[in-house]
Design a protein around this motif. Structure first.
Motif, PDB file in Angstrom:
ATOM      1  N   LEU A  45      -4.523  -0.832   2.108  1.00  0.00           N
ATOM      2  CA  LEU A  45      -5.118   0.076   2.998  1.00  0.00           C
ATOM      3  C   LEU A  45      -4.161   1.414   3.329  1.00  0.00           C
ATOM      4  CD1 LEU A  45      -7.523   0.401   5.361  1.00  0.00           C
ATOM      5  CD2 LEU A  45      -5.878   0.403   7.102  1.00  0.00           C
ATOM      6  N   ASN A  46      -2.627   1.007   3.084  1.00  0.00           N
ATOM      7  CA  ASN A  46      -1.518   1.916   2.808  1.00  0.00           C
ATOM      8  C   ASN A  46      -1.819   2.567   1.900  1.00  0.00           C
ATOM      9  OD1 ASN A  46      -0.357   1.109   5.291  1.00  0.00           O
ATOM     10  ND2 ASN A  46       1.655   0.203   4.244  1.00  0.00           N
ATOM     11  N   ARG A  52       1.473   9.944   0.317  1.00  0.00           N
ATOM     12  CA  ARG A  52       2.649  10.552  -0.665  1.00  0.00           C
ATOM     13  C   ARG A  52       2.140  10.039  -2.149  1.00  0.00           C
ATOM     14  NH1 ARG A  52       7.536   9.328   3.034  1.00  0.00           N
ATOM     15  NH2 ARG A  52       5.994   7.673   3.413  1.00  0.00           N
ATOM     16  N   TRP A  53       2.981  10.277  -3.295  1.00  0.00           N
ATOM     17  CA  TRP A  53       2.597   9.573  -3.842  1.00  0.00           C
ATOM     18  C   TRP A  53       4.434  10.203  -5.237  1.00  0.00           C
ATOM     19  CZ3 TRP A  53      -0.416   6.105  -7.046  1.00  0.00           C
ATOM     20  CH2 TRP A  53      -0.175   6.465  -8.250  1.00  0.00           C
ATOM     21  N   LYS A  57      10.136   6.220  -6.324  1.00  0.00           N
ATOM     22  CA  LYS A  57      10.684   5.720  -5.567  1.00  0.00           C
ATOM     23  C   LYS A  57      10.429   4.096  -4.755  1.00  0.00           C
ATOM     24  CE  LYS A  57      12.009   9.912  -2.603  1.00  0.00           C
ATOM     25  NZ  LYS A  57      12.331  10.814  -1.890  1.00  0.00           N
ATOM     26  N   SER A  58      10.240   4.131  -3.484  1.00  0.00           N
ATOM     27  CA  SER A  58       9.881   2.565  -2.983  1.00  0.00           C
ATOM     28  C   SER A  58       8.829   2.394  -3.290  1.00  0.00           C
ATOM     29  CB  SER A  58      10.403   2.550  -1.641  1.00  0.00           C
ATOM     30  OG  SER A  58       9.991   3.226  -0.502  1.00  0.00           O
ATOM     31  N   PRO A  59       7.843   1.232  -3.284  1.00  0.00           N
ATOM     32  CA  PRO A  59       6.759   1.373  -3.190  1.00  0.00           C
ATOM     33  C   PRO A  59       5.602   1.831  -2.828  1.00  0.00           C
ATOM     34  CG  PRO A  59       7.794  -0.831  -3.906  1.00  0.00           C
ATOM     35  CD  PRO A  59       8.897   0.061  -3.149  1.00  0.00           C
ATOM     36  N   ASN A  60       5.977   1.657  -1.003  1.00  0.00           N
ATOM     37  CA  ASN A  60       5.966   2.503  -0.179  1.00  0.00           C
ATOM     38  C   ASN A  60       4.745   4.473  -0.305  1.00  0.00           C
ATOM     39  OD1 ASN A  60       5.530  -0.107   1.949  1.00  0.00           O
ATOM     40  ND2 ASN A  60       7.780   0.846   2.443  1.00  0.00           N
ATOM     41  N   ASP A  61       5.888   4.671  -1.045  1.00  0.00           N
ATOM     42  CA  ASP A  61       5.410   5.652  -1.272  1.00  0.00           C
ATOM     43  C   ASP A  61       4.383   6.127  -2.450  1.00  0.00           C
ATOM     44  OD1 ASP A  61       7.086   6.850   0.306  1.00  0.00           O
ATOM     45  OD2 ASP A  61       8.474   7.941  -1.555  1.00  0.00           O
ATOM     46  N   HIS A 256       4.166   1.355 -11.340  1.00  0.00           N
ATOM     47  CA  HIS A 256       3.326   2.201 -11.689  1.00  0.00           C
ATOM     48  C   HIS A 256       2.157   2.093 -12.032  1.00  0.00           C
ATOM     49  CE1 HIS A 256       3.689   7.073 -13.191  1.00  0.00           C
ATOM     50  NE2 HIS A 256       3.129   6.799 -12.970  1.00  0.00           N
ATOM     51  N   TYR A 257       2.915   1.582 -13.652  1.00  0.00           N
ATOM     52  CA  TYR A 257       1.944   0.900 -13.579  1.00  0.00           C
ATOM     53  C   TYR A 257       0.318   0.162 -13.665  1.00  0.00           C
ATOM     54  CZ  TYR A 257      -0.702  -2.175 -17.794  1.00  0.00           C
ATOM     55  OH  TYR A 257      -1.533  -2.759 -18.916  1.00  0.00           O
ATOM     56  N   HIS A 258       0.757  -0.353 -13.128  1.00  0.00           N
ATOM     57  CA  HIS A 258      -0.334  -1.415 -11.825  1.00  0.00           C
ATOM     58  C   HIS A 258      -1.054  -0.382 -10.820  1.00  0.00           C
ATOM     59  CE1 HIS A 258       0.171  -5.192 -13.461  1.00  0.00           C
ATOM     60  NE2 HIS A 258       1.522  -5.271 -13.348  1.00  0.00           N
ATOM     61  N   ALA A 259      -0.131   0.914 -10.383  1.00  0.00           N
ATOM     62  CA  ALA A 259      -0.122   1.801  -8.938  1.00  0.00           C
ATOM     63  C   ALA A 259      -1.573   2.762  -9.784  1.00  0.00           C
ATOM     64  CB  ALA A 259       0.235   2.616  -8.604  1.00  0.00           C
ATOM     65  N   LEU A 260      -1.869   2.683 -11.024  1.00  0.00           N
ATOM     66  CA  LEU A 260      -2.107   4.008 -12.370  1.00  0.00           C
ATOM     67  C   LEU A 260      -3.857   2.892 -12.072  1.00  0.00           C
ATOM     68  CD1 LEU A 260       0.002   5.428 -14.268  1.00  0.00           C
ATOM     69  CD2 LEU A 260      -1.209   5.891 -12.362  1.00  0.00           C
ATOM     70  N   PHE A 261      -3.519   1.818 -11.962  1.00  0.00           N
ATOM     71  CA  PHE A 261      -4.711   0.919 -12.492  1.00  0.00           C
ATOM     72  C   PHE A 261      -5.445   0.334 -10.432  1.00  0.00           C
ATOM     73  CE2 PHE A 261      -3.668  -0.941 -16.433  1.00  0.00           C
ATOM     74  CZ  PHE A 261      -5.019  -0.741 -17.245  1.00  0.00           C
TER      75      PHE A 261
END
Lengths: 287, 278
Positions: A45-46, A52-53, A57-61, A256-261
């Motif tokens: 959900l977050n 923010r992208w 920074k921290s994973p929350n961003d 970052h890599y996993h966030a793009l996935f």
């Protein structure tokens, strides 16, 4: 001898067919597998609702609400521009233009569909963006509107061919009887052909929406690529362009890599839903 | 009266949209040809990129060859799978339910955006299977991209063959594989090749899937499947995106469009040959 050969052929065909169908499952599974790592750190959900992208920074961003909005915004702008033009040309092609010209124009439209998206991006950058900057004096030509105009040219062939297919059929079915009744052609097209093709116009819209949302190169080159809240004349970012731009920089296995996935997964789920809807609409009208 | 006005407006609408489509298409072609024509010459086509930054001088020969190699690999891989799937659906599958499932899956695959395919190719082929950024990885990724495109067309071609020929063959006790190779394939060979060629053109123009899986800024003509390649669309993207040389970008665009045009012509010609024979 032939019996054995026949059996082998059958088995090979079945295996290859099974493999092709499993490919989709592989794709979904792989993207999903790589995303799960990310979702363990950042709740889904977050990720979807945050604005923010900032991968450094921290994973929350790491969140992509603005980017999802950007993807939808550009595609919707493209559809709004392309739909009236596409449907209009579809009607023109299936009812007023005949014979040799029809084949020639269809051929040109097919070629339009075959132009690579990177070429569209190139032209968009040099023509549309430059026009916005120099002639209209905008502070930045790279904008949602530029992307929308460019995408509308790219989805036009899909809209035209989907509409035309049905309109041809409807027109042929009713043209003789309407001629016999002495009704003017325009009236007949307006009252019969257009309403009867309603469903295929919807199918064309959905198809074009799916294509527009997944388009990478052209959009990436003209949209400015800033993960901020999209405005019509401001820069924005779409999910495909985000992946294409940042994947090369992201270290394998990093967050970052996993966030793009994960963003790829979000995009793919949206498009799978669109395509399943499209399949059933198309099946309903028999094309 | 009101109907007349409505009709007039309707006519204006469709004429206007036709005119817009016509002019935007001609504009795109005229723009590319006018600007690209000056800088395309034999030296440009058969030279390697040179200058600092790379690409500002010299030619694009490795990119042309790379693009053709990518297209060939993609076509071989995709057509193998697509033709098998079509044969299965048309001649082996007996349940309507399975047929529908196959169609939904193919439709969904056609809708998977090319960048997600690039992502998939990157994890599976480049990282997990350790093929590296190479001709093979990029070619296979492009193959997955054009698979639905070929499958849909080939299935349509198979369905257009009159079933009476096939049924008589079965009735004579001739096996499925023999019927396929001796009867069905000769009938629709050139149409299938035409569909594959068209898909090849589509693969050749795609840049998004190969950004992550194999295209690099400079590479010599690839010697093996595991070497990285240059590709025309990617080269164009780099030239434009980095602002290296506008003149070379125009020329690259013209060469790319020209190649695709040739591929399209071949594809159309193949269909016509078939129609002529029939």
């Amino acid at each position: 001898m032939y019996k054995l050969l026949d059996k082998v052929f059958g088995i090979v065909i079945k295996l290859l067919a099974l493999f092709s169908l499993l490919l989709l499952a592989f794709i979904v599974l792989f993207i999903f597998k790589e995303s799960v790592v990310f979702f363990k750190e950042v709740p889904v959900l977050n990720f979807i609702t945050g604005r923010r992208w900032n991968p450094l920074k921290s994973p929350n961003d790491l969140s992509i609400f603005n980017i999802i909005l950007g993807t939808l915004y550009v595609s919707v702008v493209a559809i709004i521009i392309a739909l009236p033009i596409g449907v209009g040309s579809g009607i023109l092609l299936s009812t007023y233009i005949k014979g040799k010209w029809k084949i020639v124009i269809r051929g040109i439209i097919d070629i339009l569909a075959g132009i690579p998206s990177v070429v569209y991006g190139f032209i968009g950058l040099l023509v549309i963006v430059k026009f916005f900057e120099n002639t209209l004096d905008f502070s930045t030509g790279e904008s949602v509107l530029a992307g929308g105009i460019l995408l509308s040219a790219m989805v036009l062939p899909y809209i035209i061919s989907t509409c035309q297919e049905t309109m041809d059929k409807v027109y042929e079915e009713h043209s003789l009887s309407s001629k016999a009744l002495g009704i003017s052609k325009t009236y007949m097209v307006r009252k019969i052909v257009v309403p009867e093709s309603r469903k295929s116009i919807i199918a064309a819209t959905i198809l074009a929406l799916g294509r527009a949302m997944g388009e990478t190169m052209a959009v990436m080159m003209v949209i400015g690529n800033a993960p901020i809240a999209p405005r019509l004349l401001g820069r924005a970012q779409t999910i495909p362009s985000l992946i294409a731009l940042e994947m090369g920089m992201a270290e394998v296995g990093s967050l970052h890599y996993h966030a793009l996935f994960a963003s790829g997964l979000v995009l793919m789920i949206m498009l799978l839903i669109i395509n399943i809807i499209l399949y059933y609409i198309k099946k309903g009208i028999g094309i | 009266m009101l109907e007349n006005i409505k009709s007039a407006l309707f006519k204006i609408w469709i004429t206007l949209s036709g005119v817009i489509v016509f002019f935007s298409t001609s504009f795109i072609f005229a723009y590319i040809i006018k600007n690209g024509f000056k800088s395309v010459n034999l030296e440009f086509i058969f030279g390697s990129p040179q200058g600092i930054p790379l690409g500002s001088e010299g030619g694009i020969f490795p990119a042309i060859v790379g693009s053709l190699f990518l297209m060939i690999i993609a076509c071989i891989f995709a057509s193998l799978l697509a033709i098998s799937t079509s044969i299965y659906v048309v001649y082996y599958c007996k349940s309507l339910k399975i047929e529908n499932i196959v169609h939904v899956i193919v439709q969904c695959m056609a809708g998977v955006p090319s960048i997600v395919l690039g992502l998939f190719g990157y994890t599976l082929l480049v990282v997990n299977l350790k093929l590296g950024r190479s001709l093979l990885s990029a070619g296979l990724t492009l193959g997955i991209m054009i698979f639905p495109f070929i499958q849909v067309r080939v299935e349509k071609i198979f369905r257009e063959i009159s079933s009476s020929i096939i049924n008589s063959s079965y009735a004579l006790g001739i096996s499925k594989s023999y019927t396929f190779f001796k009867l069905i394939l000769p009938i629709c060979k050139s149409e299938i090749v035409s569909a594959i060629t068209l898909a090849g053109g589509f693969a050749m123009g795609a840049a998004a899937p190969i950004i992550l899986t194999g295209a690099v800024i400079f590479a010599p003509i690839p010697k093996s499947l595991s070497s990285p390649v240059m590709a025309l669309p990617f080269h164009l993207y780099i030239l434009t995106g980095e602002g290296i040389s506008l003149e070379k970008s125009y020329a690259t665009t013209l060469v790319l469009i020209g190649l695709l045009f040739i591929i399209n012509i071949i594809s159309i010609a193949l269909t016509f040959i078939r129609k002529g024979v029939r």
